[in-house]
Write a protein that holds these residues in place. Sequence first.
Motif, PDB file in Angstrom:
ATOM      1  N   ILE A 234       0.820  -1.209   0.000  1.00  0.00           N
ATOM      2  CA  ILE A 234       0.000   0.000   0.000  1.00  0.00           C
ATOM      3  C   ILE A 234       0.863   1.273   0.000  1.00  0.00           C
ATOM      4  CG2 ILE A 234      -1.873  -1.213   1.180  1.00  0.00           C
ATOM      5  CD1 ILE A 234      -1.161   0.437   3.697  1.00  0.00           C
ATOM      6  N   ASN A 235       2.169   1.117  -0.015  1.00  0.00           N
ATOM      7  CA  ASN A 235       3.076   2.273  -0.059  1.00  0.00           C
ATOM      8  C   ASN A 235       4.357   1.881  -0.795  1.00  0.00           C
ATOM      9  OD1 ASN A 235       4.049   4.860   0.379  1.00  0.00           O
ATOM     10  ND2 ASN A 235       4.508   4.558   2.550  1.00  0.00           N
ATOM     11  N   ASN A 236       5.135   2.853  -1.206  1.00  0.00           N
ATOM     12  CA  ASN A 236       6.352   2.599  -1.960  1.00  0.00           C
ATOM     13  C   ASN A 236       7.403   1.882  -1.114  1.00  0.00           C
ATOM     14  OD1 ASN A 236       5.226   3.983  -4.160  1.00  0.00           O
ATOM     15  ND2 ASN A 236       6.016   5.943  -3.421  1.00  0.00           N
ATOM     16  N   TRP A 237       8.262   1.130  -1.791  1.00  0.00           N
ATOM     17  CA  TRP A 237       9.319   0.382  -1.115  1.00  0.00           C
ATOM     18  C   TRP A 237      10.549   1.279  -0.944  1.00  0.00           C
ATOM     19  CZ3 TRP A 237       9.627  -5.081  -3.831  1.00  0.00           C
ATOM     20  CH2 TRP A 237       8.361  -5.681  -3.787  1.00  0.00           C
ATOM     21  N   LEU A 238      11.175   1.155   0.208  1.00  0.00           N
ATOM     22  CA  LEU A 238      12.367   1.939   0.526  1.00  0.00           C
ATOM     23  C   LEU A 238      13.540   1.041   0.878  1.00  0.00           C
ATOM     24  CD1 LEU A 238      10.875   4.619   2.989  1.00  0.00           C
ATOM     25  CD2 LEU A 238      11.090   4.816   0.499  1.00  0.00           C
ATOM     26  N   VAL A 239      14.735   1.474   0.521  1.00  0.00           N
ATOM     27  CA  VAL A 239      15.971   0.923   1.057  1.00  0.00           C
ATOM     28  C   VAL A 239      16.668   2.052   1.798  1.00  0.00           C
ATOM     29  CG1 VAL A 239      18.279   0.066   0.518  1.00  0.00           C
ATOM     30  CG2 VAL A 239      16.290  -0.922  -0.626  1.00  0.00           C
ATOM     31  N   THR A 309       0.686   5.465   9.665  1.00  0.00           N
ATOM     32  CA  THR A 309       0.889   6.186   8.402  1.00  0.00           C
ATOM     33  C   THR A 309       1.685   5.361   7.391  1.00  0.00           C
ATOM     34  OG1 THR A 309       0.942   8.258   9.641  1.00  0.00           O
ATOM     35  CG2 THR A 309       1.786   8.307   7.384  1.00  0.00           C
ATOM     36  N   HIS A 310       1.157   5.301   6.164  1.00  0.00           N
ATOM     37  CA  HIS A 310       1.860   4.734   5.005  1.00  0.00           C
ATOM     38  C   HIS A 310       1.591   5.701   3.846  1.00  0.00           C
ATOM     39  CE1 HIS A 310       2.288   1.196   7.453  1.00  0.00           C
ATOM     40  NE2 HIS A 310       2.783   0.467   6.467  1.00  0.00           N
ATOM     41  N   LYS A 319      -2.766   8.781   2.155  1.00  0.00           N
ATOM     42  CA  LYS A 319      -2.564   8.699   0.710  1.00  0.00           C
ATOM     43  C   LYS A 319      -2.096   7.311   0.269  1.00  0.00           C
ATOM     44  CE  LYS A 319      -3.577  13.019  -0.139  1.00  0.00           C
ATOM     45  NZ  LYS A 319      -4.754  13.395  -0.976  1.00  0.00           N
ATOM     46  N   HIS A 320      -2.176   6.345   1.157  1.00  0.00           N
ATOM     47  CA  HIS A 320      -1.799   4.969   0.846  1.00  0.00           C
ATOM     48  C   HIS A 320      -2.707   4.399  -0.233  1.00  0.00           C
ATOM     49  CE1 HIS A 320      -4.981   4.893   3.863  1.00  0.00           C
ATOM     50  NE2 HIS A 320      -5.364   3.751   3.302  1.00  0.00           N
ATOM     51  N   HIS A 328      -0.575  -5.409   3.716  1.00  0.00           N
ATOM     52  CA  HIS A 328       0.472  -5.858   4.632  1.00  0.00           C
ATOM     53  C   HIS A 328       1.767  -5.118   4.318  1.00  0.00           C
ATOM     54  CE1 HIS A 328       1.018  -8.572   1.117  1.00  0.00           C
ATOM     55  NE2 HIS A 328       2.322  -8.433   1.408  1.00  0.00           N
ATOM     56  N   GLY A 329       2.773  -5.387   5.131  1.00  0.00           N
ATOM     57  CA  GLY A 329       4.096  -4.813   4.919  1.00  0.00           C
ATOM     58  C   GLY A 329       5.164  -5.742   5.468  1.00  0.00           C
TER      59      GLY A 329
END
Length: 334
Positions: A234-239, A309-310, A319-320, A328-329
């Motif tokens: 539901i949200n962008n992936w981060l490294v 928050t996502h 804004k997810h 899920h995450g």
Amino acid sequence: MFETALILLYLTTVVKTKEEGVYFKVRENHFLVDEKTVWDQKVDSLLSCSQICGRRYDCKYVNFKKDQGICSISDRQSSGKVVQRKGYFYLKKVGYLSKWLITSIDYQAIPSAGTTRQVAVSSCQILRSQSPIPTSGIYWINPKGESQANAFKSYCDMETDGGGWTLVWSYTFTNYSRFTSKSNAITPRPSWSVKSNVDVPISTTPPLNETDFNAVNFSEWKQLGSRVLIKSNINNWLVCEPGTGSFVNWKDGSMSCQIVKRVTDTCNMTLAPSKFASSKGYGPMFYSTGYWNSTYYYFDGFTRNNWPTHDPCGKNRAKHLKNVGDPHGNIYIR
């Protein structure tokens, strides 16, 4: 388990050209008494130890101590005796064999790294050194490395951003359909230190996939690496790499994050967050400027206040991605 076995180990650097393998005689719980060794180092597994011997033409014998991962190589015809000693493998290199001879030989293959408790690796990152690189899946991990009893199964992502990521947490939401409700939170939560009134359950069971909602004991995260991969559908992936702040060391401060996958086109010009806070609310958050006006991820674990928050816009808003069937995450470490 085996007391004595004949093992054929293929060396990928050789197979491509000469199609040869290395043939070993292996005895479990045995030890070569020999004072003269040419190489003594700690390695990740019996497989790694045998690979090193296989690539060294001066290696003829090996002692491998299982619980400490110590690989000791001897380069000569030893006059020492092979004795019984619990916790060791004794390897004797028989020679090099052409591939066409394999069918006439009774052999047992050395398990690939991470495929059994006996050849557990310290993290999924170690698997990136194998050739060919293993596929994503479940492997045996032993971050402490002190005893085989500490090893556990974990999921490894071998594809995202170069692979080598160990899954340490899979979570869902308590009230996704009413996302901004105070009753919504992530669940379960890892065993990190937060406010005492956080009320979602704690998990210390390693997750075996991205929808197995569990978490590795938080104290072991820092033994797996320092980089963090945050995934969500539901949200962008981060490294994120540590700076003055560190997720695995639970330290507030700056982190260098980048978006490695966009899950939504909403706010596609927004930059990744640049700061980490461990417990300003009811769980950790990734943000850019102010705690509550630039939040990108907030892992709220309290079902009576706040919400998780996502926000791909990084403004602590809802804004997810909406209407997702299995929201899920996941958190990975490398």
